[in-house]
Write an enzyme that holds these catalytic residues in place. Structure first.
Site, PDB file in Angstrom:
ATOM      1  N   ARG A   1      20.402   3.948  -8.787  1.00 55.41           N
ATOM      2  CA  ARG A   1      19.227   4.799  -9.040  1.00 55.41           C
ATOM      3  C   ARG A   1      19.564   6.274  -8.850  1.00 55.41           C
ATOM      4  O   ARG A   1      20.187   6.658  -7.854  1.00 55.41           O
ATOM      5  CB  ARG A   1      18.124   4.408  -8.049  1.00 55.41           C
ATOM      6  CG  ARG A   1      16.881   5.251  -8.125  1.00 55.41           C
ATOM      7  CD  ARG A   1      15.895   4.791  -7.088  1.00 55.41           C
ATOM      8  NE  ARG A   1      16.420   5.027  -5.759  1.00 55.41           N
ATOM      9  CZ  ARG A   1      16.052   6.041  -4.984  1.00 55.41           C
ATOM     10  NH1 ARG A   1      15.154   6.908  -5.392  1.00 55.41           N
ATOM     11  NH2 ARG A   1      16.573   6.173  -3.780  1.00 55.41           N
TER      12      ARG A   1
ATOM     13  N   LEU B   1       9.842   7.493  -7.003  1.00 56.55           N
ATOM     14  CA  LEU B   1       8.404   7.774  -6.853  1.00 56.55           C
ATOM     15  C   LEU B   1       7.796   7.947  -8.241  1.00 56.55           C
ATOM     16  O   LEU B   1       6.677   7.510  -8.515  1.00 56.55           O
ATOM     17  CB  LEU B   1       8.183   9.025  -5.987  1.00 56.55           C
ATOM     18  CG  LEU B   1       8.529   8.890  -4.489  1.00 56.55           C
ATOM     19  CD1 LEU B   1       8.399  10.240  -3.780  1.00 56.55           C
ATOM     20  CD2 LEU B   1       7.663   7.861  -3.775  1.00 56.55           C
TER      21      LEU B   1
ATOM     22  N   GLY C   1      12.923  13.462  -0.119  1.00 55.04           N
ATOM     23  CA  GLY C   1      13.363  14.322  -1.226  1.00 55.04           C
ATOM     24  C   GLY C   1      12.252  14.796  -2.132  1.00 55.04           C
ATOM     25  O   GLY C   1      11.896  15.986  -2.150  1.00 55.04           O
ATOM     26  N   GLY C   2      11.654  13.911  -2.920  1.00 56.72           N
ATOM     27  CA  GLY C   2      10.579  14.328  -3.802  1.00 56.72           C
ATOM     28  C   GLY C   2      10.527  13.509  -5.078  1.00 56.72           C
ATOM     29  O   GLY C   2      10.934  12.345  -5.098  1.00 56.72           O
TER      30      GLY C   2
ATOM     31  N   ARG D   1      24.948   8.824  -5.711  1.00 51.24           N
ATOM     32  CA  ARG D   1      24.961   8.240  -4.365  1.00 51.24           C
ATOM     33  C   ARG D   1      25.998   7.155  -4.134  1.00 51.24           C
ATOM     34  O   ARG D   1      26.574   7.052  -3.066  1.00 51.24           O
ATOM     35  CB  ARG D   1      23.600   7.609  -4.113  1.00 51.24           C
ATOM     36  CG  ARG D   1      22.779   8.486  -3.303  1.00 51.24           C
ATOM     37  CD  ARG D   1      21.461   7.892  -3.047  1.00 51.24           C
ATOM     38  NE  ARG D   1      20.588   9.046  -2.965  1.00 51.24           N
ATOM     39  CZ  ARG D   1      19.292   8.977  -2.888  1.00 51.24           C
ATOM     40  NH1 ARG D   1      18.699   7.813  -2.901  1.00 51.24           N
ATOM     41  NH2 ARG D   1      18.585  10.068  -2.791  1.00 51.24           N
TER      42      ARG D   1
ATOM     43  N   THR E   1       7.120   4.702   1.009  1.00 51.17           N
ATOM     44  CA  THR E   1       6.603   5.931   0.402  1.00 51.17           C
ATOM     45  C   THR E   1       6.415   6.990   1.470  1.00 51.17           C
ATOM     46  O   THR E   1       6.786   8.159   1.314  1.00 51.17           O
ATOM     47  CB  THR E   1       5.234   5.645  -0.271  1.00 51.17           C
ATOM     48  OG1 THR E   1       5.430   4.662  -1.274  1.00 51.17           O
ATOM     49  CG2 THR E   1       4.620   6.900  -0.859  1.00 51.17           C
TER      50      THR E   1
ATOM     51  N   ALA F   1       9.535   8.875   2.369  1.00 55.85           N
ATOM     52  CA  ALA F   1      10.356   9.533   1.335  1.00 55.85           C
ATOM     53  C   ALA F   1      10.415  11.037   1.582  1.00 55.85           C
ATOM     54  O   ALA F   1       9.384  11.693   1.720  1.00 55.85           O
ATOM     55  CB  ALA F   1       9.781   9.239  -0.046  1.00 55.85           C
TER      56      ALA F   1
ATOM     57  N   HIS G   1      19.314   1.613   1.586  1.00 55.34           N
ATOM     58  CA  HIS G   1      18.214   2.535   1.276  1.00 55.34           C
ATOM     59  C   HIS G   1      17.274   2.023   0.185  1.00 55.34           C
ATOM     60  O   HIS G   1      16.076   2.231   0.251  1.00 55.34           O
ATOM     61  CB  HIS G   1      18.850   3.856   0.834  1.00 55.34           C
ATOM     62  CG  HIS G   1      17.890   4.975   0.583  1.00 55.34           C
ATOM     63  ND1 HIS G   1      17.058   5.481   1.560  1.00 55.34           N
ATOM     64  CD2 HIS G   1      17.638   5.709  -0.533  1.00 55.34           C
ATOM     65  CE1 HIS G   1      16.343   6.472   1.061  1.00 55.34           C
ATOM     66  NE2 HIS G   1      16.648   6.625  -0.216  1.00 55.34           N
TER      67      HIS G   1
ATOM     68  N   GLU H   1       9.432  -0.475  -5.861  1.00 54.45           N
ATOM     69  CA  GLU H   1      10.801  -0.927  -5.542  1.00 54.45           C
ATOM     70  C   GLU H   1      11.004  -2.429  -5.696  1.00 54.45           C
ATOM     71  O   GLU H   1      12.114  -2.881  -5.971  1.00 54.45           O
ATOM     72  CB  GLU H   1      11.167  -0.486  -4.116  1.00 54.45           C
ATOM     73  CG  GLU H   1      12.640  -0.736  -3.800  1.00 54.45           C
ATOM     74  CD  GLU H   1      13.090  -0.181  -2.462  1.00 54.45           C
ATOM     75  OE1 GLU H   1      12.382   0.672  -1.894  1.00 54.45           O
ATOM     76  OE2 GLU H   1      14.162  -0.610  -1.996  1.00 54.45           O
TER      77      GLU H   1
ATOM     78  N   LYS I   1       0.432  -5.557   5.380  1.00 55.60           N
ATOM     79  CA  LYS I   1       0.677  -6.310   6.625  1.00 55.60           C
ATOM     80  C   LYS I   1       0.712  -5.384   7.831  1.00 55.60           C
ATOM     81  O   LYS I   1       0.721  -5.840   8.963  1.00 55.60           O
ATOM     82  CB  LYS I   1       1.969  -7.115   6.512  1.00 55.60           C
ATOM     83  CG  LYS I   1       3.223  -6.304   6.344  1.00 55.60           C
ATOM     84  CD  LYS I   1       4.427  -7.235   6.264  1.00 55.60           C
ATOM     85  CE  LYS I   1       5.703  -6.479   5.972  1.00 55.60           C
ATOM     86  NZ  LYS I   1       6.878  -7.321   5.984  1.00 55.60           N
TER      87      LYS I   1
ATOM     88  N   SER J   1       0.816  -1.220   0.000  1.00 52.79           N
ATOM     89  CA  SER J   1       0.000   0.000   0.000  1.00 52.79           C
ATOM     90  C   SER J   1       0.850   1.271   0.000  1.00 52.79           C
ATOM     91  O   SER J   1       0.487   2.267   0.606  1.00 52.79           O
ATOM     92  CB  SER J   1      -0.929  -0.016   1.204  1.00 52.79           C
ATOM     93  OG  SER J   1      -0.141  -0.083   2.386  1.00 52.79           O
TER      94      SER J   1
HETATM   95  C1  SIN Z   1      16.509  11.734  -0.111  1.00 57.24           C
HETATM   96  O1  SIN Z   1      15.686  12.597   0.189  1.00 57.24           O
HETATM   97  O2  SIN Z   1      17.725  11.897   0.017  1.00 57.24           O
HETATM   98  C2  SIN Z   1      16.013  10.438  -0.642  1.00 57.24           C
HETATM   99  C3  SIN Z   1      15.444  10.588  -1.975  1.00 57.24           C
HETATM  100  C4  SIN Z   1      15.532   9.299  -2.739  1.00 57.24           C
HETATM  101  O3  SIN Z   1      15.943   8.288  -2.191  1.00 57.24           O
HETATM  102  O4  SIN Z   1      15.232   9.307  -3.934  1.00 57.24           O
END
Ligand code: SIN
Length: 517
Positions: A383, A389, A48-49, A287, A43, A46, A348, A372, A35, A10
């Site tokens: 990624r 998202l 960042g965006g 990253r 989600t 999260a 992550h 994911e 569950k 969900s």
């Molecule tokens: C973050 O805000 O650093 C995470 C964003 C992401 O994992 O895409």
């Protein structure tokens, strides 16, 4: 129970699909299973965006190039182009569904920047974008009459031909639904479905030290693998460079990459910067590069964390964009305008997963996967921040479109037997499960982390084999429990990560083996 559509999970992927199919087919039934509770998803955490081209200086071409570069040659370019070009349409749809994104003083989207992005293109809602998206999706879902929302239900296994004891060519294996456990009543029951979507998210708990919530135990991945779905590139585990150092806290609190996009610098105890030794993009390299640089500095110095220096950043603007991060730091006694923030990498995101085509279809008939837990080809070996998202939203829509084409051609498989718990007894010994879980997480952290080697992988595999045997024996004789199922699933995912790692013969993106340097 019988349902036209069964949705497992969900987060953004599951709920977007549910809304789309429920609106397309008001007379068909949809069951969504989680569950935990509504808010128990990645989600929801999260920060960042969503990376979406908006700015005039930006272009799809630039976003595509950044994604391909981060993915280190392993992205599927067709998928990358498709997902990125659908970004603006998705943004409009999310806004129509009630998601609120931050605007700047001129009424345009306030676009953040993260590692690997050559432009500011991350639309966000302060530093809790995922929670805002989840809020809007859940509120829309509540208006739908044809959806049954089963919370606190655990999916034990997907149902396929092998439950009918039929041998069938792998290419014809079909999914017919799932066996569920009601966590409150301990009852098991069968849900027959025409189409099933796995949207179970990641598996960060396999490592223990993770930014992911407790529910991320790789259930969908393991279940899909058990019915022989194809799994791809699962060796590419993304470690977020800057989780807050706060031992014992699960999940590890994330200091969003957008904070570095806002100007924060990584420093050592003595205040010296170090990222310029590793990449010309410094703090905003992708990253995998930043996480590996921090790991190298920590190992060199025998230290447990480095620092993020935000002391020179504009106080007012920082507070407006990152209220949660500021509050969290304050709660542990840090004034981010005067103190450095201790950070270290944490597991992550899994870049690989259940292999799907451009419509989200897995190699198993009538089984889709999105989010994911799936492997679409967008991320390659690493990624690009804030692409996930978007990927989940785009693919949930494509899964829904394909489902609409297929649903009329499928009927229920009525001869599925019920869950068989013959010969099992309740285990009073939860210690057997909790000990093996801790052991598993330690193996994965020490031998299958940011830096791997042939010897570490070999050791990991031989220890996993023992954990696997012990857990299977327990599973065969115990009454089903979520803890035992989760452990079993995590061992399967760990096994897949290790064996896929052993098969990779070249260092790429987030995969780094000392013997391949
Ligand atoms: C973050 O805000 O650093 C995470 C964003 C992401 O994992 O895409």
């Amino acid at each position: 129970m019988k349902t036209d559509f069964l949705v497992i999970g969900s987060g953004i992927a599951g709920l977007t699909y549910v809304i789309k199919v429920a609106e397309k087919f008001p007379n068909k039934s949809i069951v969504v299973v989680t569950k935990g509770d509504e808010q128990d998803s990645n989600t929801n955490l999260a920060q960042g965006g969503v990376a979406i081209v908006q700015n005039k200086c930006d272009s799809f071409e630039k976003h595509v190039a950044d994604t391909l570069k981060a993915g280190d040659g392993l992205c599927n370019e067709e998928v990358v182009r498709m997902v990125i070009s659908e970004g603006p349409k998705c943004l409009k749809e999310m806004i129509d569904w009630g998601v609120k994104f931050d605007l700047n003083k001129s009424g345009k989207f306030d676009l953040g920047k993260e590692g690997g992005h050559s432009e500011n293109r991350v639309v966000h809602h302060k530093d809790y974008t995922g929670a805002e998206i989840a809020r809007a999706l859940v509120s829309r879902l509540k208006q739908l009459k044809n959806v049954t929302y089963l919370k606190h239900h655990f999916v034990i296994d997907l149902i396929s031909d092998h439950h009918l004891k039929k041998s069938i060519p792998e290419s014809e294996t079909t999914c017919y639904g799932a066996y569920l456990l009601n966590k409150q009543t301990q009852e098991t029951f069968t849900v027959l479905s025409k189409l099933t979507l796995l949207a179970t998210g990641g598996a960060g708990q396999v490592y223990g030290h993770t930014t992911n919530p407790k529910v991320t135990t790789g259930d969908g991945l393991a279940m899909a693998y058990r019915i022989k779905a194809r799994v791809k590139e699962i060796e590419f585990i993304q470690f977020h460079p800057t989780a807050l150092y706060h031992p014992e806290e699960t999940p590890a609190f994330l200091i969003s990459e957008a904070v570095r996009g806002f100007g924060a610098k990584l420093v050592l105890k003595n205040g010296n910067k170090f990222m310029h030794h590793y990449d010309t993009r410094e703090e905003l390299a992708s990253r995998d590069i930043v996480a590996r640089a921090i790991d190298t500095e920590l190992k060199k110095r025998g230290e447990e964390f480095v620092y993020l220096d935000c002391t020179n950043l504009n106080n007012e603007k920082f507070t407006a964009h990152f209220p949660k991060i500021k509050e969290k730091c304050k709660n542990i006694g840090l004034d981010i305008h005067n103190d450095f923030i201790p950070v270290l990498p944490a597991s992550h995101y899994i870049c690989g997963g259940i292999s799907v085509n451009m419509h989200g279809q897995t190699s198993i008939r009538n089984l889709f996967a999105s989010g994911e837990c799936s492997h679409t080809g967008l991320h390659g070996a690493n990624r690009l921040a804030s692409n996930s998202l978007l990927e989940a939203f785009v693919y949930a829509g494509r899964c829904a479109d394909k489902s609409a084409e297929l649903i009329h051609k499928i009927s229920f498989k009525n001869e599925i037997p019920n869950w068989n718990s013959e010969g099992t007894t309740t285990t009073e010994e939860l210690v057997l499960i909790s000990h093996n879980l801790q052991e598993l997480q330690k193996i994965m952290r020490n031998f299958v982390g940011i830096v791997r080697s042939d010897e570490r992988l070999k050791r990991a595999l031989s220890r996993l084999e023992l954990l696997y045997k012990e857990t299977e024996t327990l599973y065969q004789k115990s009454t089903i429990s979520p803890q035992l199922c989760e452990l079993r699933n995590m061992i399967t995912v760990a096994y897949l990560i290790v064996t896929h790692s052993q098969n990779r013969k070249e260092n790429k993106g987030g995969y780094y083996n000392l013997n391949l340097v």
